[in-house]
Design a protein around this motif. Structure first.
Motif, PDB file in Angstrom:
ATOM      1  N   GLN A  88      64.021  27.374  77.297  1.00  0.00           N
ATOM      2  CA  GLN A  88      64.866  28.213  76.455  1.00  0.00           C
ATOM      3  C   GLN A  88      66.041  27.314  76.086  1.00  0.00           C
ATOM      4  O   GLN A  88      66.840  26.941  76.950  1.00  0.00           O
ATOM      5  N   ASN A  89      66.120  26.943  74.791  1.00  0.00           N
ATOM      6  CA  ASN A  89      67.033  25.888  74.354  1.00  0.00           C
ATOM      7  C   ASN A  89      66.703  24.625  75.166  1.00  0.00           C
ATOM      8  O   ASN A  89      65.578  24.186  75.133  1.00  0.00           O
ATOM      9  N   ASN A  90      67.635  24.059  75.914  1.00  0.00           N
ATOM     10  CA  ASN A  90      67.258  22.865  76.670  1.00  0.00           C
ATOM     11  C   ASN A  90      67.160  23.126  78.166  1.00  0.00           C
ATOM     12  O   ASN A  90      67.091  22.189  78.967  1.00  0.00           O
ATOM     13  N   GLY A  91      67.114  24.411  78.551  1.00  0.00           N
ATOM     14  CA  GLY A  91      66.962  24.760  79.953  1.00  0.00           C
ATOM     15  C   GLY A  91      65.545  25.193  80.272  1.00  0.00           C
ATOM     16  O   GLY A  91      64.879  25.807  79.446  1.00  0.00           O
ATOM     17  N   VAL A  92      65.084  24.887  81.489  1.00  0.00           N
ATOM     18  CA  VAL A  92      63.745  25.259  81.922  1.00  0.00           C
ATOM     19  C   VAL A  92      63.741  26.715  82.402  1.00  0.00           C
ATOM     20  O   VAL A  92      64.534  27.088  83.266  1.00  0.00           O
ATOM     21  N   VAL A  93      62.833  27.513  81.817  1.00  0.00           N
ATOM     22  CA  VAL A  93      62.691  28.910  82.214  1.00  0.00           C
ATOM     23  C   VAL A  93      61.598  29.061  83.268  1.00  0.00           C
ATOM     24  O   VAL A  93      61.735  29.821  84.226  1.00  0.00           O
ATOM     25  N   ASP A  94      60.496  28.328  83.064  1.00  0.00           N
ATOM     26  CA  ASP A  94      59.358  28.455  83.979  1.00  0.00           C
ATOM     27  C   ASP A  94      58.610  27.134  84.007  1.00  0.00           C
ATOM     28  O   ASP A  94      58.166  26.664  82.967  1.00  0.00           O
ATOM     29  N   PHE A 107      60.703  32.439  68.329  1.00  0.00           N
ATOM     30  CA  PHE A 107      62.063  32.679  67.857  1.00  0.00           C
ATOM     31  C   PHE A 107      62.858  33.549  68.804  1.00  0.00           C
ATOM     32  O   PHE A 107      63.989  33.273  69.131  1.00  0.00           O
ATOM     33  N   GLN A 108      62.235  34.607  69.278  1.00  0.00           N
ATOM     34  CA  GLN A 108      62.970  35.604  70.021  1.00  0.00           C
ATOM     35  C   GLN A 108      63.422  35.071  71.371  1.00  0.00           C
ATOM     36  O   GLN A 108      62.679  34.417  72.069  1.00  0.00           O
ATOM     37  N   GLY A 109      64.620  35.390  71.742  1.00  0.00           N
ATOM     38  CA  GLY A 109      65.099  35.027  73.065  1.00  0.00           C
ATOM     39  C   GLY A 109      64.370  35.815  74.130  1.00  0.00           C
ATOM     40  O   GLY A 109      63.972  35.289  75.149  1.00  0.00           O
ATOM     41  N   GLN A 110      64.179  37.093  73.895  1.00  0.00           N
ATOM     42  CA  GLN A 110      63.378  37.905  74.798  1.00  0.00           C
ATOM     43  C   GLN A 110      61.922  37.714  74.445  1.00  0.00           C
ATOM     44  O   GLN A 110      61.555  37.722  73.298  1.00  0.00           O
ATOM     45  N   GLY A 111      61.069  37.559  75.441  1.00  0.00           N
ATOM     46  CA  GLY A 111      59.666  37.255  75.162  1.00  0.00           C
ATOM     47  C   GLY A 111      58.945  38.356  74.417  1.00  0.00           C
ATOM     48  O   GLY A 111      58.964  39.499  74.834  1.00  0.00           O
ATOM     49  N   LEU A 129      53.558  40.070  81.049  1.00  0.00           N
ATOM     50  CA  LEU A 129      54.085  41.000  82.035  1.00  0.00           C
ATOM     51  C   LEU A 129      55.443  41.530  81.577  1.00  0.00           C
ATOM     52  O   LEU A 129      56.099  40.925  80.728  1.00  0.00           O
ATOM     53  N   PRO A 130      55.883  42.631  82.163  1.00  0.00           N
ATOM     54  CA  PRO A 130      57.220  43.132  81.830  1.00  0.00           C
ATOM     55  C   PRO A 130      58.268  42.050  82.048  1.00  0.00           C
ATOM     56  O   PRO A 130      58.223  41.310  83.031  1.00  0.00           O
ATOM     57  N   SER A 131      59.207  41.960  81.109  1.00  0.00           N
ATOM     58  CA  SER A 131      60.225  40.918  81.145  1.00  0.00           C
ATOM     59  C   SER A 131      61.514  41.484  81.709  1.00  0.00           C
ATOM     60  O   SER A 131      61.886  42.598  81.407  1.00  0.00           O
ATOM     61  N   LYS A 166      55.980  34.937  81.025  1.00  0.00           N
ATOM     62  CA  LYS A 166      54.872  34.060  80.723  1.00  0.00           C
ATOM     63  C   LYS A 166      53.687  34.817  80.154  1.00  0.00           C
ATOM     64  O   LYS A 166      53.335  35.896  80.599  1.00  0.00           O
ATOM     65  N   LEU A 167      53.044  34.197  79.140  1.00  0.00           N
ATOM     66  CA  LEU A 167      51.790  34.725  78.601  1.00  0.00           C
ATOM     67  C   LEU A 167      50.639  34.226  79.442  1.00  0.00           C
ATOM     68  O   LEU A 167      50.597  33.054  79.789  1.00  0.00           O
ATOM     69  N   THR A 168      49.698  35.105  79.739  1.00  0.00           N
ATOM     70  CA  THR A 168      48.458  34.712  80.395  1.00  0.00           C
ATOM     71  C   THR A 168      47.339  34.896  79.386  1.00  0.00           C
ATOM     72  O   THR A 168      47.226  35.956  78.770  1.00  0.00           O
TER      73      THR A 168
END
Lengths: 115, 114
Positions: A50-56, A96-100, B93-95, B101-103
């Motif tokens: 997310q931007n330059n930070g690791v989310v997962d 684009f969206q910040g929220q997935g 999954l719910p965020s 993450k997409l599976t």
């Protein structure tokens, strides 16, 4: 609007060598993903920024894979040293969206063959 | 981790026929998506579903978000040769304040005979 750009399209290396893949996401997309797609399988997330930070990065084999997204735009995925089982297509995607929302735009992929 | 089940691996249909695909999971998902991948290309989003029971169309494609939130269906009507490709379902999954993450499923390869 330009899509997600990836390079190289194809790379053949021998095991224990290193390789790097580059990705330029769609302009304005804050979230960038690297997926690994092994033949006959669906894409598997390696790392999400997310931007330059690791989310997962829970599925990134950190002993050999690394990724960075300096300045929050382009990203590089590196494998060092490569193993035979790393042969796959490496897909970069952005959203684009910040929220997935799950609405990802994928590049054409970089196909890696490890001999 | 979460798994999405798509079967069969391959489907063969005649041009003009309708085809249905489904995707199931033991986990509840908040979002279901269907992507199509052509050879040598990255997946392209076909339809996104955000609400249980939702039925959404995109041209000849119709997809539904199962009531149990553990499955989804994709229907293609009046198939044409360019429908050939690999169809992936994907669940999210719910965020909780961060991208979830997409599976992806393993995909179904569709062949259309002219």
């Amino acid at each position: 609007e330009a899509g997600v750009a990836q390079s190289p399209r194809y790379k053949i290396i021998e095991k224990r060598q290193s390789v790097a893949f580059w990705c330029n996401p769609i302009s304005g997309h804050a979230t960038l993903y690297w997926y690994q797609q092994i033949l006959g399988q669906g894409p598997k997330l390696l790392i999400q920024f997310q931007n330059n930070g690791v989310v997962d990065d829970s599925q990134l084999p950190k002993d050999r894979f690394s990724a960075e997204r300096l300045k929050g735009v382009d990203s590089t995925l590196k494998i060092q040293p490569a193993k035979l089982e790393d042969s796959a297509v490496y897909l970069c995607a952005s959203s684009f969206q910040g929220q997935g929302t799950g609405e990802l735009f994928f590049g054409e992929g970089s196909r890696l063959t490890v001999l | 981790g979460q798994q999405l089940n798509q079967s069969p691996q391959s489907m063969f249909i005649q041009e003009g026929e309708d085809v249905s695909m489904n995707c199931t999971s033991s986990s509840i998902f908040n979002t279901w998506l269907w992507y199509k991948q052509d050879p040598g290309e990255g997946p392209v989003l076909l339809i996104a579903l955000y609400k249980a029971g939702e039925l959404t169309s995109n041209g000849r494609l119709t997809a539904q978000f199962g009531i149990t939130r553990k499955d989804s269906f994709l229907n293609i009507s009046a198939s044409i040769p360019s429908d050939v490709g690999i169809y992936f379902c994907a669940g999210q999954l719910p965020s909780y304040g961060a991208n979830s993450k997409l599976t992806f499923g393993k995909g179904i390869t569709l062949s259309v005979r002219p």
